[in-house]
Scaffold this active site. Sequence first.
Site, PDB file in Angstrom:
ATOM      1  N   CYS B  87      82.735 140.725  67.591  1.00  0.00           N
ATOM      2  CA  CYS B  87      82.175 141.951  67.007  1.00  0.00           C
ATOM      3  C   CYS B  87      83.297 142.882  66.523  1.00  0.00           C
ATOM      4  CB  CYS B  87      81.235 142.619  68.001  1.00  0.00           C
ATOM      5  SG  CYS B  87      80.122 143.789  67.203  1.00  0.00           S
ATOM      6  N   HIS B 197      77.463 138.348  70.031  1.00  0.00           N
ATOM      7  CA  HIS B 197      78.011 138.590  71.368  1.00  0.00           C
ATOM      8  C   HIS B 197      77.640 137.469  72.338  1.00  0.00           C
ATOM      9  CE1 HIS B 197      79.517 142.703  70.884  1.00  0.00           C
ATOM     10  NE2 HIS B 197      78.507 142.897  70.063  1.00  0.00           N
ATOM     11  N   GLU B 199      79.005 136.731  75.021  1.00  0.00           N
ATOM     12  CA  GLU B 199      79.185 137.171  76.421  1.00  0.00           C
ATOM     13  C   GLU B 199      77.908 137.787  76.979  1.00  0.00           C
ATOM     14  OE1 GLU B 199      80.267 138.685  73.769  1.00  0.00           O
ATOM     15  OE2 GLU B 199      80.432 140.861  74.008  1.00  0.00           O
TER      16      GLU B 199
END
Lengths: 79, 222
Positions: B87, B197, B199
Amino acid sequence: MKAKVIITLKNGVLDPQGKAIEGALSGLGFAGVDNVRQGKFIELDVDASNEGEAKKAVEAMCEKLLANTVIENYRVEIV
Amino acid sequence: MKAAVVVFPGINRENDMVRALERGAGAHVSKLWHTETSLPAGTDVVVVPGGFSYGDYLRCGAIAGRSPVMKAIVSHAARGGLVLGVCNGFQILTESGLLPGALMRNAGLKFVCRSVRLSVENNSTFFTRNMVKGDVVTCPVAHHDGNYFADVDTLKALEDTGRVVFRYAQGTNPNGAINDIAGIMNEAGNVIGMMPHPENMIEPLHGSLDCLPLFESLGKAA
């Protein structure tokens, strides 16, 4: 010396903000508006002994930080 | 493996990234403040997480991309060290010159925060080797400037050499990115940047473990 930097998107790079402005202008009744492009304007003071030197310094700033030359053009004016 | 997560003022996803690196990659993780001029000894991978470094002033990632710590990261990459940007991290890597192209304002002008379908286009990278080419996973995006752009020659080079690592699966491109590009790598294959994202899609509370294999890939890379 005072420098003015004008940063614009390169031709062919989509400018969604420019498009939105264009839509809003036409919505307000401004006819015949086309190719609206949004850019940036940066003003700064630079220590230099002459105009050429000042321009060179500010152009280096543009290359290194002020503009992203992948998508943007810049123009420096010393005033 | 040893991972360093870089923290700039305005970054806000660093703790999610630390957790994913520990949990998925089994990494020993340290956080690195942006004023540092060297990496912790023995760092295998540097991760630049998401957020809004320097308030996105000037351009997203522009100021962070030229901060002191970036010199150390560029040297790390030049030595073949692994670098991952997610990002704002992707934006920072393009601004620093580690990755080609630029991330522009979303074509729809809106901040987009939702899940997309992400297609794995290259499964021979350090972040995708546990995946199968063509795998489609669910992954969240949260950005205002994810509209990937590169000039014709750069784009051709990326496509011809398999350097598009992730693409938004058909119909889920959230930002107008050219060729539906969601993530790319550099020529040497040791620097990867992506807008989504991963994660945030690695444990049951996230709703899916779809992106866990990415971090497991990373765990095997060093």
